[in-house]
Design a protein around this motif. Sequence first.
Motif, PDB file in Angstrom:
ATOM      1  N   THR A  59     -17.445  -0.435  15.767  1.00  0.00           N
ATOM      2  CA  THR A  59     -17.844  -2.096  14.829  1.00  0.00           C
ATOM      3  C   THR A  59     -18.800  -2.294  14.386  1.00  0.00           C
ATOM      4  OG1 THR A  59     -19.364  -2.201  16.575  1.00  0.00           O
ATOM      5  CG2 THR A  59     -18.123  -3.407  17.526  1.00  0.00           C
ATOM      6  N   GLY A  60     -19.323  -3.168  13.369  1.00  0.00           N
ATOM      7  CA  GLY A  60     -20.066  -3.124  12.418  1.00  0.00           C
ATOM      8  C   GLY A  60     -21.618  -2.845  12.651  1.00  0.00           C
ATOM      9  N   THR A  61     -21.922  -2.950  13.934  1.00  0.00           N
ATOM     10  CA  THR A  61     -22.944  -3.169  14.719  1.00  0.00           C
ATOM     11  C   THR A  61     -23.339  -2.066  15.111  1.00  0.00           C
ATOM     12  OG1 THR A  61     -22.507  -5.308  15.950  1.00  0.00           O
ATOM     13  CG2 THR A  61     -24.078  -4.065  17.103  1.00  0.00           C
ATOM     14  N   ALA A  62     -22.069  -0.948  15.950  1.00  0.00           N
ATOM     15  CA  ALA A  62     -22.149   0.631  16.252  1.00  0.00           C
ATOM     16  C   ALA A  62     -22.359   1.365  14.939  1.00  0.00           C
ATOM     17  CB  ALA A  62     -20.673   0.846  16.361  1.00  0.00           C
ATOM     18  N   GLU A 156     -27.912  -0.597   4.520  1.00  0.00           N
ATOM     19  CA  GLU A 156     -27.675  -1.835   3.673  1.00  0.00           C
ATOM     20  C   GLU A 156     -26.728  -2.009   5.228  1.00  0.00           C
ATOM     21  OE1 GLU A 156     -26.926  -2.350  -0.393  1.00  0.00           O
ATOM     22  OE2 GLU A 156     -25.222  -1.028   0.330  1.00  0.00           O
ATOM     23  N   ASP A 157     -27.293  -3.675   5.488  1.00  0.00           N
ATOM     24  CA  ASP A 157     -26.073  -4.669   6.615  1.00  0.00           C
ATOM     25  C   ASP A 157     -25.631  -4.748   5.413  1.00  0.00           C
ATOM     26  OD1 ASP A 157     -25.097  -6.032   8.421  1.00  0.00           O
ATOM     27  OD2 ASP A 157     -26.194  -6.760   8.899  1.00  0.00           O
ATOM     28  N   ALA A 158     -23.743  -3.975   4.546  1.00  0.00           N
ATOM     29  CA  ALA A 158     -22.669  -4.747   4.434  1.00  0.00           C
ATOM     30  C   ALA A 158     -21.804  -5.150   5.515  1.00  0.00           C
ATOM     31  CB  ALA A 158     -22.959  -3.615   3.108  1.00  0.00           C
ATOM     32  N   ALA A 159     -22.146  -6.588   6.181  1.00  0.00           N
ATOM     33  CA  ALA A 159     -21.356  -6.431   7.029  1.00  0.00           C
ATOM     34  C   ALA A 159     -20.143  -7.041   6.598  1.00  0.00           C
ATOM     35  CB  ALA A 159     -21.532  -7.305   8.468  1.00  0.00           C
ATOM     36  N   HIS A 160     -21.193  -8.261   4.573  1.00  0.00           N
ATOM     37  CA  HIS A 160     -20.310  -9.008   4.505  1.00  0.00           C
ATOM     38  C   HIS A 160     -19.475  -8.594   3.703  1.00  0.00           C
ATOM     39  CE1 HIS A 160     -22.520 -12.460   6.674  1.00  0.00           C
ATOM     40  NE2 HIS A 160     -22.391 -11.578   7.246  1.00  0.00           N
ATOM     41  N   GLY A 161     -19.246  -7.316   3.442  1.00  0.00           N
ATOM     42  CA  GLY A 161     -19.658  -7.063   1.500  1.00  0.00           C
ATOM     43  C   GLY A 161     -18.722  -6.049   1.154  1.00  0.00           C
ATOM     44  N   ILE A 176     -20.545  -0.921   6.995  1.00  0.00           N
ATOM     45  CA  ILE A 176     -19.754  -2.681   6.956  1.00  0.00           C
ATOM     46  C   ILE A 176     -18.825  -2.995   8.206  1.00  0.00           C
ATOM     47  CG2 ILE A 176     -17.106  -2.701   5.873  1.00  0.00           C
ATOM     48  CD1 ILE A 176     -18.607  -1.696   3.287  1.00  0.00           C
ATOM     49  N   SER A 177     -18.303  -4.579   8.257  1.00  0.00           N
ATOM     50  CA  SER A 177     -17.552  -4.681   9.657  1.00  0.00           C
ATOM     51  C   SER A 177     -16.679  -5.000   9.110  1.00  0.00           C
ATOM     52  CB  SER A 177     -18.503  -6.110  10.245  1.00  0.00           C
ATOM     53  OG  SER A 177     -17.768  -6.617  10.976  1.00  0.00           O
ATOM     54  N   PHE A 178     -15.564  -4.458  10.043  1.00  0.00           N
ATOM     55  CA  PHE A 178     -14.139  -4.917   9.857  1.00  0.00           C
ATOM     56  C   PHE A 178     -13.536  -5.946  11.399  1.00  0.00           C
ATOM     57  CE2 PHE A 178     -13.480  -0.501   7.799  1.00  0.00           C
ATOM     58  CZ  PHE A 178     -13.595  -0.988   6.385  1.00  0.00           C
ATOM     59  N   ILE A 181     -12.284 -11.156  11.448  1.00  0.00           N
ATOM     60  CA  ILE A 181     -12.838 -12.686  10.454  1.00  0.00           C
ATOM     61  C   ILE A 181     -13.456 -11.488   9.271  1.00  0.00           C
ATOM     62  CG2 ILE A 181     -12.336 -14.489  11.983  1.00  0.00           C
ATOM     63  CD1 ILE A 181     -15.574 -14.826  11.190  1.00  0.00           C
ATOM     64  N   LYS A 182     -13.717 -10.146   8.769  1.00  0.00           N
ATOM     65  CA  LYS A 182     -14.418  -9.745   7.389  1.00  0.00           C
ATOM     66  C   LYS A 182     -12.988  -9.974   7.036  1.00  0.00           C
ATOM     67  CE  LYS A 182     -19.038  -9.837   9.106  1.00  0.00           C
ATOM     68  NZ  LYS A 182     -18.234 -10.493  10.262  1.00  0.00           N
ATOM     69  N   ASN A 183     -13.538  -9.274   5.689  1.00  0.00           N
ATOM     70  CA  ASN A 183     -12.387  -9.238   4.189  1.00  0.00           C
ATOM     71  C   ASN A 183     -11.242  -9.036   4.584  1.00  0.00           C
ATOM     72  OD1 ASN A 183     -14.730 -11.091   2.739  1.00  0.00           O
ATOM     73  ND2 ASN A 183     -15.545  -9.561   1.574  1.00  0.00           N
ATOM     74  N   HIS A 314     -24.836 -19.820   9.071  1.00  0.00           N
ATOM     75  CA  HIS A 314     -25.061 -18.792   9.198  1.00  0.00           C
ATOM     76  C   HIS A 314     -26.302 -18.734   7.842  1.00  0.00           C
ATOM     77  CE1 HIS A 314     -21.222 -18.554   9.345  1.00  0.00           C
ATOM     78  NE2 HIS A 314     -20.759 -17.985   9.288  1.00  0.00           N
ATOM     79  N   TYR A 315     -27.147 -18.870   8.909  1.00  0.00           N
ATOM     80  CA  TYR A 315     -27.676 -18.413  10.742  1.00  0.00           C
ATOM     81  C   TYR A 315     -28.477 -19.586  11.589  1.00  0.00           C
ATOM     82  CZ  TYR A 315     -24.635 -14.686   9.606  1.00  0.00           C
ATOM     83  OH  TYR A 315     -23.394 -13.742   9.437  1.00  0.00           O
ATOM     84  N   LYS A 316     -28.942 -18.785  12.451  1.00  0.00           N
ATOM     85  CA  LYS A 316     -30.366 -19.737  13.234  1.00  0.00           C
ATOM     86  C   LYS A 316     -30.801 -17.918  12.996  1.00  0.00           C
ATOM     87  CE  LYS A 316     -32.761 -20.719  17.020  1.00  0.00           C
ATOM     88  NZ  LYS A 316     -32.363 -21.782  18.381  1.00  0.00           N
TER      89      LYS A 316
HETATM   90  C1  LIG Z   1     -24.382  -9.525   9.328  1.00  0.00           C
HETATM   91  C2  LIG Z   1     -24.079  -8.550   9.953  1.00  0.00           C
HETATM   92  N1  LIG Z   1     -24.618  -8.331   9.937  1.00  0.00           N
HETATM   93  C3  LIG Z   1     -23.641  -7.299  11.364  1.00  0.00           C
HETATM   94  C4  LIG Z   1     -22.925  -7.689  11.742  1.00  0.00           C
HETATM   95  C5  LIG Z   1     -22.084  -6.273  13.171  1.00  0.00           C
HETATM   96  O1  LIG Z   1     -20.710  -6.442  12.948  1.00  0.00           O
HETATM   97  P1  LIG Z   1     -19.311  -6.508  14.205  1.00  0.00           P
HETATM   98  O2  LIG Z   1     -18.875  -8.288  14.476  1.00  0.00           O
HETATM   99  O3  LIG Z   1     -18.717  -5.268  13.163  1.00  0.00           O
HETATM  100  O4  LIG Z   1     -20.309  -5.541  15.220  1.00  0.00           O
HETATM  101  C6  LIG Z   1     -21.979  -8.698  11.510  1.00  0.00           C
HETATM  102  C7  LIG Z   1     -20.779  -9.401  11.983  1.00  0.00           C
HETATM  103  O5  LIG Z   1     -20.545 -10.433  12.231  1.00  0.00           O
HETATM  104  C8  LIG Z   1     -23.062  -9.508  10.263  1.00  0.00           C
HETATM  105  O6  LIG Z   1     -22.164 -10.513  10.162  1.00  0.00           O
END
Ligand SMILES: Cc1ncc(COP(=O)(O)O)c(C=O)c1O
Length: 367
Positions: A59-62, A156-161, A176-178, A181-183, A314-316
């Motif tokens: 995941t992107g979080t990982a 760099e949190d480029a999850a969206h980029g 980056i997140s895949f 629903i990502k790019n 996007h987002y609280k």
């Molecule tokens: C800004 C941002 N950071 C991190 C994440 C985490 O990515 P993932 O859902 O792949 O764990 C997301 C996912 O939506 C996100 O929008």
Amino acid sequence: MIKLSQACLGPEEEAAVVNVLRHDGYLGMGKETIAFEKELETFLKDASSGSVSLCCCHTGTAALHLATQALGIGPGDEVLIPSMTYIASFQAVSATGAKAVAVDIDPNSGAIDLSSAKSLMTSKTKAIMPVLYAGSMHMANDVYAFAKDNGLYVIEDAAHGFGQPFSFHDHVVTCISFDSIKNITCGEGGVVFSKNTRIVEKIKDLRLLGVEKDSDQRAKGGRSWDFDVKEQGWRYHMSNINAAIGRAQLKKIHLFLKRRTYIVSRYLNEISHPMIQMLAIDWRAPHIFPMLFLGNRDKFRQDLLKEGIETGAHYKANHLLSFYRTPYDLKGAEFFSEHVVSLPLHVNLTDEDVSTVIATVQKMCLN
Ligand SMILES: Cc1ncc(COP(=O)(O)O)c(C=O)c1O
């Protein structure tokens, strides 16, 4: 219902998964993951300049968690994060034992406010985690310079980029997140990359429970049997099934970005009302389309839903959540959090859907 976001999947993704199920016989991390990593490396190099090392995760979080740990950040350390982000950024930092320090944002763009970051820095601050909000890189060079001047790492949190022309630096690690629903999507997935090979090599071990050089063995079709483990690792690698979906999606990224940027250009050109403020950001690889509604945002969203249009918020702001509550206000993030509305943005939207969204938004502004 016009959906807010959706993956665009076709027979190519289906065939890729079936191929892993029927012919490969190994569903975990193996040759599909390694091939996806090589293809991503080529894609990133072609879009930018210079060399990069990378490592796929589940995941992107990982990816964010591993990057933070690999930089040696943990208990007693602090990381500066814009409050306007998905909770994943905050959780990835606090998972290491470090403190996630909420920073204000520029309400015109949703990006981190560096003067707020400066004021919240302490001797414990080790890194800054900018978020490419909606995929925008307009602040990237300023953040890299800020970090260099202050002796910080950039996570760099480029999850969206995904799809942006990244530049590579020793003090910057990009995640980056895949997700679905990502790019582009892998189902679930992420990638972490940097010019700093040493950090990426460390992340490769950490993603496989800290088993040294197991990634190298898996690239050769095997795995490590006689190994050492020197620190806490995680089961965060990417499976062959997820990588196979990602490989099929990567082939379509240029088409996807063309369609996404076209939809954004229509929203920017055709929506105009004093109650709506468009964001001043770089729309080259947009993941979401947030804008500010200067009236009652929740009623506006309800009105759109009644007309069959799903929207997002996007987002609280994270510093308002119990777990991350700050004793200080962050005015920019609070204002943004109250007024942001995201319109539908995905590749499956037809021209007619886009026209419907635009006309309905214009109509609802008059309500
Ligand atoms: C800004 C941002 N950071 C991190 C994440 C985490 O990515 P993932 O859902 O792949 O764990 C997301 C996912 O939506 C996100 O929008």
